[in-house]
Design a protein around this motif. Structure first.
Motif, PDB file in Angstrom:
ATOM      1  N   VAL A  90      36.516  19.447  41.148  1.00  0.00           N
ATOM      2  CA  VAL A  90      36.683  19.521  39.698  1.00  0.00           C
ATOM      3  C   VAL A  90      37.547  18.363  39.224  1.00  0.00           C
ATOM      4  CG1 VAL A  90      37.554  20.916  37.788  1.00  0.00           C
ATOM      5  CG2 VAL A  90      36.484  22.033  39.760  1.00  0.00           C
ATOM      6  N   ASP A  91      37.163  17.744  38.108  1.00  0.00           N
ATOM      7  CA  ASP A  91      37.973  16.687  37.497  1.00  0.00           C
ATOM      8  C   ASP A  91      39.042  17.344  36.616  1.00  0.00           C
ATOM      9  OD1 ASP A  91      39.090  14.512  36.297  1.00  0.00           O
ATOM     10  OD2 ASP A  91      37.285  13.886  35.198  1.00  0.00           O
ATOM     11  N   TRP A  92      40.241  17.518  37.193  1.00  0.00           N
ATOM     12  CA  TRP A  92      41.299  18.216  36.470  1.00  0.00           C
ATOM     13  C   TRP A  92      41.956  17.351  35.397  1.00  0.00           C
ATOM     14  CZ3 TRP A  92      40.938  23.148  36.956  1.00  0.00           C
ATOM     15  CH2 TRP A  92      40.454  23.696  38.151  1.00  0.00           C
ATOM     16  N   ASP A  93      41.618  16.073  35.354  1.00  0.00           N
ATOM     17  CA  ASP A  93      42.159  15.194  34.319  1.00  0.00           C
ATOM     18  C   ASP A  93      41.287  15.157  33.081  1.00  0.00           C
ATOM     19  OD1 ASP A  93      44.407  14.404  35.817  1.00  0.00           O
ATOM     20  OD2 ASP A  93      43.191  12.949  36.934  1.00  0.00           O
ATOM     21  N   PHE A  94      40.151  15.852  33.130  1.00  0.00           N
ATOM     22  CA  PHE A  94      39.265  15.877  31.964  1.00  0.00           C
ATOM     23  C   PHE A  94      40.014  16.503  30.786  1.00  0.00           C
ATOM     24  CE2 PHE A  94      35.846  17.581  29.286  1.00  0.00           C
ATOM     25  CZ  PHE A  94      35.033  16.463  29.192  1.00  0.00           C
ATOM     26  N   PRO A  95      40.014  15.854  29.626  1.00  0.00           N
ATOM     27  CA  PRO A  95      40.839  16.325  28.495  1.00  0.00           C
ATOM     28  C   PRO A  95      40.253  17.541  27.784  1.00  0.00           C
ATOM     29  CG  PRO A  95      39.594  14.380  27.846  1.00  0.00           C
ATOM     30  CD  PRO A  95      39.315  14.593  29.316  1.00  0.00           C
ATOM     31  N   THR A  96      40.567  18.713  28.286  1.00  0.00           N
ATOM     32  CA  THR A  96      40.101  19.942  27.644  1.00  0.00           C
ATOM     33  C   THR A  96      41.128  21.043  27.856  1.00  0.00           C
ATOM     34  OG1 THR A  96      38.205  21.454  27.453  1.00  0.00           O
ATOM     35  CG2 THR A  96      38.848  20.793  29.667  1.00  0.00           C
ATOM     36  N   ILE A  97      41.097  22.016  26.984  1.00  0.00           N
ATOM     37  CA  ILE A  97      42.072  23.098  27.070  1.00  0.00           C
ATOM     38  C   ILE A  97      41.474  24.299  27.811  1.00  0.00           C
ATOM     39  CG2 ILE A  97      43.272  22.387  24.965  1.00  0.00           C
ATOM     40  CD1 ILE A  97      41.885  24.742  23.525  1.00  0.00           C
ATOM     41  N   VAL A  98      42.354  25.200  28.207  1.00  0.00           N
ATOM     42  CA  VAL A  98      41.977  26.356  29.020  1.00  0.00           C
ATOM     43  C   VAL A  98      40.883  27.192  28.354  1.00  0.00           C
ATOM     44  CG1 VAL A  98      42.845  28.601  29.808  1.00  0.00           C
ATOM     45  CG2 VAL A  98      44.151  26.508  30.293  1.00  0.00           C
ATOM     46  N   LEU A  99      41.030  27.504  27.081  1.00  0.00           N
ATOM     47  CA  LEU A  99      40.048  28.361  26.405  1.00  0.00           C
ATOM     48  C   LEU A  99      38.669  27.724  26.422  1.00  0.00           C
ATOM     49  CD1 LEU A  99      39.432  30.934  24.821  1.00  0.00           C
ATOM     50  CD2 LEU A  99      40.102  29.720  22.724  1.00  0.00           C
ATOM     51  N   ASP A 100      38.599  26.416  26.214  1.00  0.00           N
ATOM     52  CA  ASP A 100      37.307  25.736  26.212  1.00  0.00           C
ATOM     53  C   ASP A 100      36.650  25.785  27.587  1.00  0.00           C
ATOM     54  OD1 ASP A 100      37.546  25.129  23.554  1.00  0.00           O
ATOM     55  OD2 ASP A 100      38.270  23.076  23.869  1.00  0.00           O
ATOM     56  N   VAL A 101      37.449  25.677  28.647  1.00  0.00           N
ATOM     57  CA  VAL A 101      36.905  25.766  30.001  1.00  0.00           C
ATOM     58  C   VAL A 101      36.255  27.127  30.219  1.00  0.00           C
ATOM     59  CG1 VAL A 101      37.497  25.851  32.455  1.00  0.00           C
ATOM     60  CG2 VAL A 101      38.503  24.093  31.005  1.00  0.00           C
ATOM     61  N   VAL A 102      36.917  28.182  29.775  1.00  0.00           N
ATOM     62  CA  VAL A 102      36.389  29.530  29.972  1.00  0.00           C
ATOM     63  C   VAL A 102      35.123  29.746  29.149  1.00  0.00           C
ATOM     64  CG1 VAL A 102      36.891  31.998  29.771  1.00  0.00           C
ATOM     65  CG2 VAL A 102      38.679  30.415  30.523  1.00  0.00           C
ATOM     66  N   VAL A 103      35.113  29.250  27.910  1.00  0.00           N
ATOM     67  CA  VAL A 103      33.938  29.405  27.045  1.00  0.00           C
ATOM     68  C   VAL A 103      32.719  28.714  27.652  1.00  0.00           C
ATOM     69  CG1 VAL A 103      32.964  28.810  24.786  1.00  0.00           C
ATOM     70  CG2 VAL A 103      35.264  29.731  24.930  1.00  0.00           C
TER      71      VAL A 103
END
Length: 252
Positions: A90-103
């Protein structure tokens, strides 16, 4: 009476003509927590990816039974299957927040061109509560610890509301609190009749965490209930056995 959720037959998979899995045959039991165990390089992650259709086998097939009595290929039932990959993929530096990842876990149901609605967002928040990460919902994923990241990815799998869950070393490098949360949720899923398959590395916790076990070292060494199959003899055979199958591709 046990029922089969995934039937794998004569599965051989190779990287650059070198077989990594050789004629694997398995029946994964429905509603059980199954551990896939073996040494490094045994093909555990390759097996998971092959089940998901992410790798094309040289031979063999994988069939799923989501509805009783009906067998399907992965592409026909993929909405019923959830996957938690290894952290390293997984690219953990990708600029996204936790809620968006879950959605993102809802996209398989929505399609890529339909935006998540209120029900999807509410479900994502509910699953974040379930994994103990709701207070982090606006946090960048790059700011999370290893255990927190795994809990977020488990929440992403949970919003899929799948029948089958495949997790590739979800406990690797996580803290004890996260391990407890993850394993309690996996037990809850299996108690609800869901099928859970986990690539696992800690032999000491197999009896506590799992119902079924698959010992893999390029070939299936043994598979069955933890009560009857998780023995010292089979463990020793799995980890010492030389499964040099590089030249077997010539037999295909």
């Amino acid at each position: 009476m046990n029922q089969t959720a995934i039937h794998i037959e004569q599965l051989t998979v190779a990287y650059q003509a070198v077989p990594v899995l050789w004629q694997v045959g398995l029946n994964i039991q429905k509603g059980k927590r199954t551990a896939i165990i073996g040494p490094n390089g045994a093909g555990k992650s390759t097996l998971i990816k092959s089940i998901l259709g992410l790798m094309t086998p040289l031979t063999g097939e994988v069939d799923f039974s989501v509805k009783d009595g009906e067998w399907s290929e992965y592409k026909s039932i993929k909405k019923s299957v959830a996957y938690v990959p290894q952290k390293s993929s997984v690219d953990w530096d990708f600029p996204t927040i936790v809620l968006d990842v879950v959605v993102m876990g809802r996209y398989g149901h929505l399609g890529w061109f339909k935006r998540p609605g209120k029900k999807d967002m509410a479900l994502a928040e509910e699953m974040l509560v379930k994994v103990g990460m709701h207070s982090f919902k606006d946090r960048q994923i790059s700011q999370l610890s290893g255990g927190q990241r795994q809990r977020v990815f488990l929440a992403r799998a949970l919003v899929q509301q799948a029948e089958i869950y495949l997790l590739d070393e979800p406990l690797a490098g996580v803290d004890m609190k996260s391990e407890k949360v993850i394993m309690e949720l996996l037990e809850e899923l299996s108690s609800a009749g869901k099928t859970v398959i986990v690539v696992h590395h800690d032999l000491q916790t197999v009896k506590e965490y799992f119902d079924e076990v698959v010992f893999l070292n390029r070939e299936v060494v043994a598979a069955g209930s933890v009560a009857t199959t998780f023995t010292e003899d089979i463990i020793e055979e799995t980890y010492r056995k030389d499964h040099s199958v590089a030249e077997r591709v010539d037999q295909l």
